[in-house]
Design a protein around this motif. Sequence first.
Motif, mmCIF file in Angstrom:
data_model
loop_
_atom_site.group_PDB
_atom_site.id
_atom_site.type_symbol
_atom_site.label_atom_id
_atom_site.label_comp_id
_atom_site.label_asym_id
_atom_site.label_seq_id
_atom_site.Cartn_x
_atom_site.Cartn_y
_atom_site.Cartn_z
ATOM 1 N N PHE A 286 0.816 -1.201 0.000
ATOM 2 C CA PHE A 286 0.000 0.000 0.000
ATOM 3 C C PHE A 286 0.858 1.263 0.000
ATOM 4 N N GLY A 287 1.969 1.224 0.729
ATOM 5 C CA GLY A 287 2.830 2.397 0.784
ATOM 6 C C GLY A 287 3.408 2.754 -0.572
ATOM 7 N N LEU A 288 4.034 1.788 -1.230
ATOM 8 C CA LEU A 288 4.629 2.051 -2.537
ATOM 9 C C LEU A 288 3.578 2.129 -3.629
ATOM 10 N N GLY A 289 2.482 1.376 -3.469
ATOM 11 C CA GLY A 289 1.398 1.464 -4.446
ATOM 12 C C GLY A 289 0.800 2.857 -4.486
ATOM 13 N N GLY A 290 0.691 3.504 -3.317
ATOM 14 C CA GLY A 290 0.182 4.866 -3.274
ATOM 15 C C GLY A 290 1.061 5.825 -4.052
ATOM 16 N N VAL A 291 2.372 5.644 -3.926
ATOM 17 C CA VAL A 291 3.304 6.480 -4.687
ATOM 18 C C VAL A 291 3.060 6.317 -6.191
ATOM 19 N N GLY A 292 2.896 5.039 -6.609
ATOM 20 C CA GLY A 292 2.681 4.779 -8.033
ATOM 21 C C GLY A 292 1.396 5.377 -8.565
ATOM 22 N N VAL A 293 0.311 5.241 -7.809
ATOM 23 C CA VAL A 293 -0.988 5.738 -8.275
ATOM 24 C C VAL A 293 -1.002 7.267 -8.353
ATOM 25 N N ILE A 294 -0.257 7.935 -7.456
ATOM 26 C CA ILE A 294 -0.213 9.399 -7.483
ATOM 27 C C ILE A 294 0.631 9.925 -8.637
ATOM 28 N N TYR A 295 1.810 9.359 -8.817
ATOM 29 C CA TYR A 295 2.781 9.974 -9.725
ATOM 30 C C TYR A 295 2.798 9.385 -11.132
ATOM 31 N N ILE A 296 2.287 8.174 -11.331
ATOM 32 C CA ILE A 296 2.369 7.577 -12.663
ATOM 33 C C ILE A 296 1.345 8.139 -13.642
ATOM 34 N N PRO A 297 0.036 8.221 -13.292
ATOM 35 C CA PRO A 297 -0.929 8.718 -14.285
ATOM 36 C C PRO A 297 -0.582 10.061 -14.922
ATOM 37 N N PRO A 298 -0.100 11.068 -14.160
ATOM 38 C CA PRO A 298 0.251 12.335 -14.812
ATOM 39 C C PRO A 298 1.421 12.211 -15.796
ATOM 40 N N LEU A 299 2.242 11.157 -15.667
ATOM 41 C CA LEU A 299 3.385 10.976 -16.561
ATOM 42 C C LEU A 299 3.023 10.245 -17.846
ATOM 43 N N VAL A 300 1.866 9.549 -17.840
ATOM 44 C CA VAL A 300 1.481 8.737 -19.001
ATOM 45 C C VAL A 300 1.315 9.571 -20.274
ATOM 46 N N PRO A 301 0.666 10.744 -20.247
ATOM 47 C CA PRO A 301 0.529 11.528 -21.486
ATOM 48 C C PRO A 301 1.867 11.877 -22.124
ATOM 49 N N GLU A 302 2.911 12.073 -21.303
ATOM 50 C CA GLU A 302 4.216 12.474 -21.840
ATOM 51 C C GLU A 302 5.086 11.280 -22.223
ATOM 52 N N TYR A 303 5.072 10.221 -21.384
ATOM 53 C CA TYR A 303 5.986 9.096 -21.602
ATOM 54 C C TYR A 303 5.293 7.815 -22.076
ATOM 55 N N GLY A 304 3.974 7.832 -22.146
ATOM 56 C CA GLY A 304 3.254 6.650 -22.594
ATOM 57 C C GLY A 304 3.276 5.535 -21.561
ATOM 58 N N THR A 305 2.960 4.326 -22.008
ATOM 59 C CA THR A 305 2.888 3.187 -21.090
ATOM 60 C C THR A 305 4.261 2.740 -20.589
ATOM 61 N N SER A 306 5.335 3.249 -21.185
ATOM 62 C CA SER A 306 6.670 2.837 -20.750
ATOM 63 C C SER A 306 6.898 3.161 -19.280
ATOM 64 N N VAL A 307 6.294 4.265 -18.801
ATOM 65 C CA VAL A 307 6.478 4.647 -17.407
ATOM 66 C C VAL A 307 5.793 3.636 -16.478
ATOM 67 N N LEU A 308 4.712 3.013 -16.936
ATOM 68 C CA LEU A 308 4.029 1.996 -16.137
ATOM 69 C C LEU A 308 4.931 0.789 -15.907
ATOM 70 N N PHE A 309 5.469 0.283 -17.001
ATOM 71 C CA PHE A 309 6.271 -0.942 -16.903
ATOM 72 C C PHE A 309 7.670 -0.665 -16.341
ATOM 73 N N ALA A 310 8.168 0.556 -16.535
ATOM 74 C CA ALA A 310 9.468 0.919 -15.951
ATOM 75 C C ALA A 310 9.395 0.904 -14.430
ATOM 76 N N SER A 311 8.252 1.298 -13.869
ATOM 77 C CA SER A 311 8.107 1.272 -12.410
ATOM 78 C C SER A 311 8.137 -0.161 -11.883
ATOM 79 N N LEU A 312 7.569 -1.092 -12.644
ATOM 80 C CA LEU A 312 7.602 -2.502 -12.242
ATOM 81 C C LEU A 312 9.023 -3.064 -12.326
ATOM 82 N N ILE A 313 9.750 -2.646 -13.352
ATOM 83 C CA ILE A 313 11.142 -3.088 -13.494
ATOM 84 C C ILE A 313 11.969 -2.597 -12.311
#
Length: 401
Positions: A162-189
Amino acid sequence: MQPSAPVPAESKNTAGTQFSWGNRIDPNGMVARTLLAFLASAGLFYVNIMPALVSGLIEALQFSKEDAGLVASFNVYGAALGALAAVFVVKTWSWRKTSVVLLIALIACDLISILLSEPLTLMVVRFIHGSIGGLLVGVGFSIIARTKEADKTFGVLLLVQFGLGGVGVIYIPPLVPEYGTSVLFASLIAFSVCTLLMLPFIPHYQNNANPRKGVQQSVKRLPLAAALLALFLFQAANMGLYAYIIDLGVVAGLQTEQVSTIVGISAWFGILGSVLVVWLSTRVGRGFPLVIGIVFTAINTFVLHYAQQEWLFWLANINIAIAWAFVIPYILGLCSEFDRQGQMAALGGFASKMGLASGPLAAALMVGGFSYSVLINIAVLVLLLSLIVTWWPARMLDRES
């Protein structure tokens, strides 16, 4: 009666072996519990950023709501398959070497996913990714089951997620328009790489850490089945809504960034539920905490009917996160108590993944033809059903204690 699990080669270590770092860490201390939490989270961390993943596929790749939900479901159905496989291998495979191979394979799948833009192809790759991750989670669960007070370790697991998931949910969606889905999978890597670096420090667990768990006993199948069903229902009800929670908020009239912030910060509040489990453990049994936690979840799920009011959307998400992180460790603890070899904890991982996959799948089939109100009502009913199912095994263990 199950035969004793053979001791892997790495557990017969001395101070001069390759993995001697783990000898310096208390196998039942908070550091060890945290390391195990990362190990058991790495294969399924995408679940904790599921809203970001689904909304990112819709926004960046123009996937339909149904296709985005199916990608998420295939990912978790693969995890369920991997978790089921773990039931049969955790007693014989070298868990540390297996974990290294699986983490590297996860990283490879995420790298491939960055290059894909077709729904069907991405579903296939994410199913493979899920299978690998599910096996890794099953391995992690089987080790957690060997610790003292497994409920407490599962609490730390939810704290990390929950702690790290919260970070992802806050900061990843705003980055998607600029970096696409790569930012989603990069966070998992990034999460997999961190876990890989932590692996040498995990204690060896050559013997069961809990002396009670060294006692041979037969598996109590009926109460175990009830606990597994309760776990499946609770996870399905929660994840069916959570996968679409960002879109639910947007449909209700809130802004995307506003909703992602609410959901992400709410996930951090889930840490309170995890901490409460670590502190409370089984001092008042399991039945009472499960009743309070599941009823509290159902009430706040119903409050999502009024998501158009921002303060109620805040309240519902915060309370659901707290209750979710509070209930799951207790149900997983139920599963781990019904056998002492760690296999049933791995089977609990399978039931959990099936619930996490089936929820978004059912929701994906509903959101096309029904409103979110129907989805909310069904989620509430399934939550209450999970409470009815879990009461018997919880009270049985409480009486034995």
